[in-house]
Design an enzyme around this catalytic site. Structure first.
Site, PDB file in Angstrom:
ATOM      1  N   THR A  16       0.845  -1.203   0.000  1.00 42.16           N
ATOM      2  CA  THR A  16       0.000   0.000   0.000  1.00 42.16           C
ATOM      3  C   THR A  16       0.873   1.243   0.000  1.00 42.16           C
ATOM      4  OG1 THR A  16      -1.653  -1.249   1.205  1.00 42.16           O
ATOM      5  CG2 THR A  16      -1.923   1.126   1.197  1.00 42.16           C
TER       6      THR A  16
ATOM      7  N   LYS B 110       9.146  11.074  22.187  1.00 38.67           N
ATOM      8  CA  LYS B 110       9.377  12.065  23.246  1.00 38.67           C
ATOM      9  C   LYS B 110       8.084  12.323  24.009  1.00 38.67           C
ATOM     10  CE  LYS B 110      12.780  14.640  20.534  1.00 38.67           C
ATOM     11  NZ  LYS B 110      12.960  15.908  19.807  1.00 38.67           N
TER      12      LYS B 110
ATOM     13  N   ARG C 204      -1.811   5.282   7.561  1.00 36.84           N
ATOM     14  CA  ARG C 204      -2.203   3.960   8.060  1.00 36.84           C
ATOM     15  C   ARG C 204      -1.917   3.947   9.549  1.00 36.84           C
ATOM     16  NH1 ARG C 204      -0.668  -1.904   5.667  1.00 36.84           N
ATOM     17  NH2 ARG C 204      -2.277  -1.203   4.224  1.00 36.84           N
TER      18      ARG C 204
END
Ligand code: ASP
Length: 360
Positions: A87, A115, A136
């Protein structure tokens, strides 16, 4: 007063209470592609036509050069917080075809999320550099949240969902519809066809998105063939009931093989197994191989969103009915069509096509 539905006008709570169809109206209005339910049949057909035109124009160097000018003023951010090769590459290639520059984050360990930054802040940051986000994410619904957030931060750029959780994969469904439409071009199209889904239907997001898109076609019958523990969710069956689409739920693959016009195989998605309640079961009855080729119709097609494991034997890879490699390549063309129409630039392709009439 306009009745246009805009995400900037609705609270997250009110938005979340909407049905998928209602959410789809908002996404469409704001140029996002997030769920299968936002598409109409007319839009699917227009995208398929556009994909074929792009593909034909791209065959010649002058055509490919023309396509590369279309979105050379745009940049896309590819944010893939879940494994992907097909994809990701297919979207990247689609962007390249249209001359759209891309940036990417493929591993959140390399972003400030380590972080302690929230994924939402990270995406808000990325949106400052890009004109489109293709994303995604393992969390179902997260892409929707990002689209809503964009609207509420006045950074209204389109978000394309390249797979969310075990829930939706709308652009895979687009390429699946495109593959079905092309495969049945000479046999009356998708209407009236028997389409069999096999494998892990519970967690296979591609099947969930595609099953809904197929409700837009007349007289199709869908068969869901899986072990009980991996059978399609009741939410999808409810949507099919509402749409009046016929379906059969079964465990008996052999008995439905001979009536199939399309067989859509899927792998067991054991990455979603929860410790202590693993759902991965013996799936040996849910595979297809050379020994089945005499049983299935000569005109049938065998599809798979890939990657595969053992559910399709490699012995049938060169069989004309096995279309999964072509299906994958179709993804690049339909994604190019989607990106182009998201930016409203499809007229330029249509004009070029009419002027030069590139051969098939
Ligand atoms: N590539 C598809 C997906 O991302 C199918 C799969 O992974 O099995 O959902």
């Amino acid at each position: 007063m306009s009745d246009q539905k805009e995400l900037s006008d609705i609270s997250w709570k009110a938005f979340n209470a909407l049905s998928l169809k209602e959410k789809g109206d908002y996404f469409r209005a704001d140029g996002h592609t997030l769920i299968a339910q936002q598409f109409s049949r007319g839009q699917l057909e227009a995208l398929c036509t556009l994909a074929t035109r792009i593909k034909r124009i791209n065959k010649r160097r002058e055509g490919a050069n023309f396509l590369k000018t279309l979105l050379s003023d745009k940049r896309a951010m590819l944010y893939f917080a879940q494994p992907s090769s097909r994809t990701y590459l297919s979207f990247n290639a689609a962007c390249q075809i249209l001359g759209l520059d891309t940036m990417d984050v493929r591993d959140t360990a390399t972003s400030s999320e380590v972080k302690g930054e929230s994924a939402e802040d990270t995406l808000r940051t990325f949106s400052s550099y890009a004109d489109m986000i293709i994303m995604r994410h393992p969390a179902g619904g997260f892409a929707e949240r990002v689209a809503w957030m964009m609207a509420h931060t006045k950074r209204e750029i389109p978000v394309l969902n390249a797979g969310s959780g075990a829930d939706q994969h709308p652009t895979q469904a687009l390429l699946d519809v495109y593959t079905l439409a092309r495969s049945f071009e000479k046999t009356g199209g998708i209407d009236g066809k028997h389409i069999i889904f096999v494998g892990d239907l519970l967690r296979g997001r591609t099947v969930r998105s595609l099953a809904w898109m197929l409700t837009l076609y007349k007289d199709v019958t869908l068969y869901f063939v899986a072990p009980d523990s991996l059978q399609i969710g009741q939410d999808i069956l409810d949507l099919l009931d509402q749409a009046g689409t016929k379906y059969v739920v079964s465990q008996d693959f052999a008995s439905v093989m001979p009536i199939a016009d399309a067989i859509y195989m899927t792998r067991i998605q054991d990455e979603w197994d929860v410790e202590g309640e693993a759902r991965t079961t013996d799936s040996s009855d849910f595979r297809i191989g050379a020994e089945h080729m005499d049983i299935i119709k000569d005109t049938a097609v065998i599809m798979h969103p890939l990657p595969r494991r053992k559910e399709i034997s490699t012995e049938i890879d060169n069989e004309p009915r096995a279309v999964y490699w072509r299906q994958m390549r179709n993804g690049m063309w339909i994604r190019a069509a989607l990106i182009l129409s998201t930016f409203g630039r499809e007229d330029e392709v249509n004009q070029y096509y009419d002027d030069y009439k590139p051969v098939a």
